[in-house]
Motif scaffolding. Structure first.
Motif, mmCIF file in Angstrom:
data_model
loop_
_atom_site.group_PDB
_atom_site.id
_atom_site.type_symbol
_atom_site.label_atom_id
_atom_site.label_comp_id
_atom_site.label_asym_id
_atom_site.label_seq_id
_atom_site.Cartn_x
_atom_site.Cartn_y
_atom_site.Cartn_z
ATOM 1 N N PRO A 132 -4.854 32.221 -4.609
ATOM 2 C CA PRO A 132 -4.392 33.408 -3.885
ATOM 3 C C PRO A 132 -2.994 33.802 -4.385
ATOM 4 O O PRO A 132 -2.278 32.950 -4.900
ATOM 5 C CB PRO A 132 -4.324 32.951 -2.431
ATOM 6 N N PRO A 133 -2.633 35.057 -4.237
ATOM 7 C CA PRO A 133 -1.330 35.497 -4.754
ATOM 8 C C PRO A 133 -0.157 35.003 -3.913
ATOM 9 O O PRO A 133 0.609 35.775 -3.360
ATOM 10 C CB PRO A 133 -1.436 37.023 -4.721
ATOM 11 N N VAL A 134 -0.038 33.688 -3.803
ATOM 12 C CA VAL A 134 1.043 33.055 -3.052
ATOM 13 C C VAL A 134 1.721 32.094 -4.030
ATOM 14 O O VAL A 134 1.025 31.321 -4.688
ATOM 15 C CB VAL A 134 0.468 32.254 -1.864
ATOM 16 N N PRO A 135 3.069 32.147 -4.144
ATOM 17 C CA PRO A 135 3.731 31.329 -5.165
ATOM 18 C C PRO A 135 3.325 29.853 -5.131
ATOM 19 O O PRO A 135 2.975 29.287 -6.168
ATOM 20 C CB PRO A 135 5.209 31.517 -4.841
ATOM 21 N N TYR B 231 5.534 45.997 -10.399
ATOM 22 C CA TYR B 231 5.171 45.392 -9.118
ATOM 23 C C TYR B 231 3.684 45.076 -9.044
ATOM 24 O O TYR B 231 3.287 43.973 -8.662
ATOM 25 C CB TYR B 231 5.566 46.348 -7.988
ATOM 26 N N ARG B 232 2.846 46.041 -9.438
ATOM 27 C CA ARG B 232 1.399 45.860 -9.297
ATOM 28 C C ARG B 232 0.856 44.723 -10.141
ATOM 29 O O ARG B 232 -0.193 44.176 -9.846
ATOM 30 C CB ARG B 232 0.669 47.155 -9.661
ATOM 31 N N ARG C 257 14.635 41.529 -13.219
ATOM 32 C CA ARG C 257 14.511 40.444 -12.227
ATOM 33 C C ARG C 257 14.136 39.132 -12.914
ATOM 34 O O ARG C 257 14.643 38.068 -12.557
ATOM 35 C CB ARG C 257 13.428 40.790 -11.194
ATOM 36 N N LEU D 26 -1.578 41.920 -8.763
ATOM 37 C CA LEU D 26 -1.846 42.037 -7.331
ATOM 38 C C LEU D 26 -3.118 42.839 -7.083
ATOM 39 O O LEU D 26 -3.696 42.793 -6.006
ATOM 40 C CB LEU D 26 -0.672 42.721 -6.631
ATOM 41 N N THR D 27 -3.518 43.612 -8.063
ATOM 42 C CA THR D 27 -4.779 44.346 -7.961
ATOM 43 C C THR D 27 -5.312 44.541 -9.369
ATOM 44 O O THR D 27 -4.553 44.753 -10.298
ATOM 45 C CB THR D 27 -4.589 45.701 -7.253
ATOM 46 N N GLU E 138 8.992 33.945 -8.733
ATOM 47 C CA GLU E 138 8.957 32.793 -7.828
ATOM 48 C C GLU E 138 8.288 31.584 -8.493
ATOM 49 O O GLU E 138 8.686 30.442 -8.256
ATOM 50 C CB GLU E 138 8.172 33.150 -6.558
ATOM 51 N N ASP F 236 6.917 40.052 -9.512
ATOM 52 C CA ASP F 236 7.710 39.347 -8.502
ATOM 53 C C ASP F 236 7.158 37.956 -8.231
ATOM 54 O O ASP F 236 7.905 37.039 -7.904
ATOM 55 C CB ASP F 236 7.732 40.166 -7.209
ATOM 56 N N LEU F 237 5.844 37.814 -8.358
ATOM 57 C CA LEU F 237 5.236 36.485 -8.222
ATOM 58 C C LEU F 237 5.740 35.571 -9.332
ATOM 59 O O LEU F 237 6.067 34.406 -9.091
ATOM 60 C CB LEU F 237 3.716 36.608 -8.323
#
Lengths: 342, 446
Positions: free
Chosen positions: B331-334, B218-219, B252, B292-293, B227, B223-224
């Protein structure tokens, strides 16, 4: 939103020159004399030590991106107090049921009167629903309600003999102790969100990422289930101390009406109008106070204290401690995903 | 080369200590190894201490006589040893005394061995330096606990090092340390190991290959990826993906591949050993980092050194790592990530892997990191040594409850040390002979 620029030869040359200047340099203090002029400090880590700036240099932009208390919900005393009335009213419901239990156990309330009370409460609850609910009543809906209700009542009636003998081998003291703890569990785990203003709930939920929202919702339903079951077990325990089947049935019905169906009524009233809800809750609290007074002075004082604590002290306290809220956010935070994980 | 050790306060005798070291692999392990190698080459004495990995227990020697103590203690959670406060004092003390260590350098905030060793070193009056390699939040219970432990250790540390400016801000906030005591020294990359190989990848006219190498958790933003990948494949028919790495989120990604019928365009390699990372990187044109970090992100350096253009999420210290024209941030947006990848694909014809590689040689080198770390060591050595009372005062100031607890821990540790000194005086302990410093070395790292 990328920031890439084309590869400029100028940029590369500059970079190489600066890097060369610093790299050649051996003095650990790094007062860079090779640098053509004092360059502005940049928040970057490439290219070695920045000319003229030691590694522990603290720029004026230090912690510039830090944001404090960004997600804090501002609360005002009035709203919090109005919301707390919902909690107080539920506490008084529990107190009311406990009073009726005490009267029944003392034999001061015959089974027939209790049955009458059941019917009365049921009728009033249904009327209240009829007046406040927003959806329209259709015939199939009413039939469904009637069917469910018949099933519910007959199930309790059939099970009454079982309830009556369920805890015969357990001493009464254990039963009282267990009942009190179960009621406390019920009060602590009850889902009060339905009786508070929807805006507060939405505000407290919206700041979380969607992934957290679902887990929070799951947690709430789990606690609500625990609470409901605790109240049902408490009712069964009390009912099991009563002499006749009919008595057990009447008391179970009474308890369940209040623990299971009553929250629905309060929710509908709340949805209808806040003032109505306030009036209703206050009436309920005073009614309970009136019932408790002849029973025991100590319980009366205790109940008043609890109500005052919930509706006056706690909201004041909450508002007071808001100023200690200290939440730090910045670029070091783990990014939150803006879509649902399935 | 002129040894700057002559100008500084003589030769340092350093113990690097962390729970994370080879055979484990990651940013911290790499950092410790390369830093130690460069310090050895610069004439200092360096010894590494970590916990035993499986049957690898006892003393081992690595390149250039780098001595590694694998302390026989079992890892407890995530490769960390069980915290025992004073329990590790006897063995750490023995190492410190026998090796004649003057300075202990601990790495990574969630390494228990590091925290304990720093406490022991302080008890024994040695200088300590601490390097923080990661970022922490302030909101959840785990972070609050971690930050308190960090505050305890850093309350009595001479100097601290962070790998990026964002990491420095984070560390200062978490520990309440004076920013002047915190140095920013980044990681580096072994550019000799990560060279471009234009033969390995197809021409960008035929195909654009995007490489992802990260643990699929996840980190790291797996998941990004789920997408972003289908959307990119839909928009750019020439693009293929190579995904290296393993983890709980791999399922996934494989689901996504099945669902969108991308089996021929998304290659899943599973976990890639570090030695093979380069051979995977050079097969691609663009490196995609979806963390994400991230305090620093060495993976980006490795990719850039192999001549790949990087697309990354704008998180943590990532924006500080590369010049703007070597990286595309989003930015972390798909949706934004997809736009950034499109932008990177447009930029590709202007990117020359070899000039990128040469620039990386200028921008990062481990020898530079070692020189800058040396400055920190010198500074630590210059700071005056405090007695127990002064140290207790600093611990006490850490908080109404924590302060007293910290004092108690420090005092107990001091008493245990006094007992050990009485039982086996340091004077009577056998000193290990030093290995001769590495002979005329080939300075390939500089």
């Amino acid at each position: 939103m990328g920031e890439a620029r084309g590869v400029t030869m100028e940029g590369i040359k500059e970079e190489a020159r600066v890097a060369e200047g610093c790299r050649q340099f051996e003095d650990p203090r790094h007062d860079c004399k090779n640098c053509p002029q004092r360059v502005r400090w940049k928040k970057v880590v490439y290219g070695g030590m920045q000319c003229g700036y030691a590694d522990n240099y603290k720029d004026s932009s230090f912690l510039e991106a830090m944001v404090m208390n960004a997600n804090v919900v501002k609360r005002d005393t009035a709203t919090v107090m109005v919301d707390s009335v919902g909690i107080a009213s539920h506490v008084s419901v529990v107190a009311l049921v406990a009073t009726v239990w005490t009267h029944a156990l003392n034999g001061a309330l015959p089974a027939s009167v209790l049955l009458l009370l059941d019917a009365l409460v049921l009728l009033m609850g249904f009327l209240a629903l009829l007046l406040t609910i927003k959806c329209v009543f259709s015939l199939p809906f009413v039939v469904q309600i009637a069917r469910n209700f018949t099933l519910f009542v007959s199930a309790i009636y059939v099970l009454a003999p079982v309830f009556q003998t369920l805890t015969r081998s357990i001493s009464s003291d254990s039963i009282w102790a267990l009942t009190v703890s179960l009621l406390v569990v019920h009060l602590f785990c009850h889902d009060y969100t339905s009786s508070t203003s929807p805006s507060t709930v939405a505000a407290s939920l919206s700041k979380d990422a969607p992934s957290k929202k679902t887990s929070k919702a799951q947690e709430t339903t789990l606690l609500a289930n625990v609470s409901m079951n605790a109240s049902i077990v408490a009712s069964v325990l009390i009912a099991s101390r009563l002499p006749t089947h009919l008595y057990v049935f009447a008391l179970m019905l009474f308890s369940l009406e209040f623990f299971l169906l009553f929250p629905l009524v309060t929710h509908c009233i709340r949805q209808r109008s806040v003032n109505l809800h306030l009036g209703f809750s206050c009436t309920l609290i005073f009614f309970t106070l009136g019932l408790i007074f002849p029973l025991s002075r100590l319980a009366f004082v205790l109940f008043i204290t609890v109500i005052v604590f919930i509706t006056l002290v706690c909201p004041y306290w909450l508002i007071r401690i808001q100023e200690y809220k200290f939440e730090i956010n910045g670029p070091w935070d783990e990014a939150k995903l803006c879509f649902d994980l399935d | 080369m002129v040894d700057s050790g002559q100008q500084s306060y003589g030769r340092h005798r350093v113990l690097m200590v962390s729970d994370f070291f080879y055979p484990n692999f990651g940013g911290v392990e790499n950092h410790i190894y390369y830093l130690s190698q460069c310090l050895l080459q610069r004439g200092h004495k360096v010894v590494v201490a970590t916990h035993a990995y499986g049957r690898r227990s006892g003393v081992r020697y690595m390149t250039n006589g780098l001595k590694v103590y694998y302390i026989p203690r079992l890892p407890f959670i995530q490769q960390n040893v069980l915290p025992t406060l004073s329990g590790s004092l006897p063995i750490i003390r023995t190492i410190l005394v026998r090796e004649g260590i003057t300075l202990v350098h601990g790495h990574q905030a969630f390494s228990t061995l590091c925290h304990e060793s720093l406490l022991h070193a302080r008890t024994m009056g040695l200088r300590v330096v601490f390097t923080d390699h990661s970022l922490y939040g302030f909101a959840d219970l785990g972070s609050i606990h971690m930050n308190k432990v960090l505050q305890f250790t850093l309350a009595d540390v001479h100097q601290a090092i962070c790998v990026s400016h964002t990491s420095k801000e984070n560390t200062v906030l978490r520990s309440g340390l004076n920013p002047e005591k915190v140095f920013v020294i980044p990681n580096a990359v072994d550019t000799a190991m990560f060279r471009p190989d234009p033969e390995a990848c197809p021409s960008i006219k035929d195909q654009v290959i995007i490489v992802v190498i990260s643990r699929l958790v996840y980190r790291k933003g797996a998941d990004l990826l789920v997408e972003v990948i289908p959307e990119v494949c839909r928009l750019f028919p020439k693009v293929r993906f190579i995904v290296g790495g393993d983890g709980p989120k791999r399922v996934r990604l494989e689901e996504m591949r099945e669902k969108h019928g991308l089996q021929d365009r998304v290659e899943m390699l599973g976990s890639v050993p570090h030695a093979e990372v380069r051979s995977v990187l050079v097969r691609g044109h663009i490196f995609l980092n979806s963390s994400l970090t991230e305090a620093f992100c060495i993976a980006i350096l490795e990719a850039a050194s192999c001549g790949l253009l990087t697309v990354s999420t704008r998180v943590g210290g990532v924006p500080e790592v590369l010049p703007d024209d070597m990286i595309v941030l989003a930015p972390p947006v798909p949706a934004e990530m997809v736009v950034a990848i499109g932008q990177a694909i447009k930029l590709l014809p202007q990117v020359d892997p070899f000039s990128m590689h040469n620039r990386m040689k200028n921008l990062y080198s481990w020898m530079d990191v070692a020189k800058r770390t040396e400055v920190v060591y010198d500074q630590a050595l210059r700071s005056e040594d405090d007695d127990l009372l002064l140290r207790l005062g600093r611990y006490y100031a850490c908080g109404p409850w924590a302060g007293k607890l910290f004092c108690l821990v420090a005092v107990v540790n001091y008493i245990v040390w006094c007992f050990l000194e009485w039982q086996q005086p340091a004077k009577e302990m056998e000193i290990t002979p030093d290995l001769p410093p590495p002979q005329a070395f080939v300075d390939k790292l500089d």
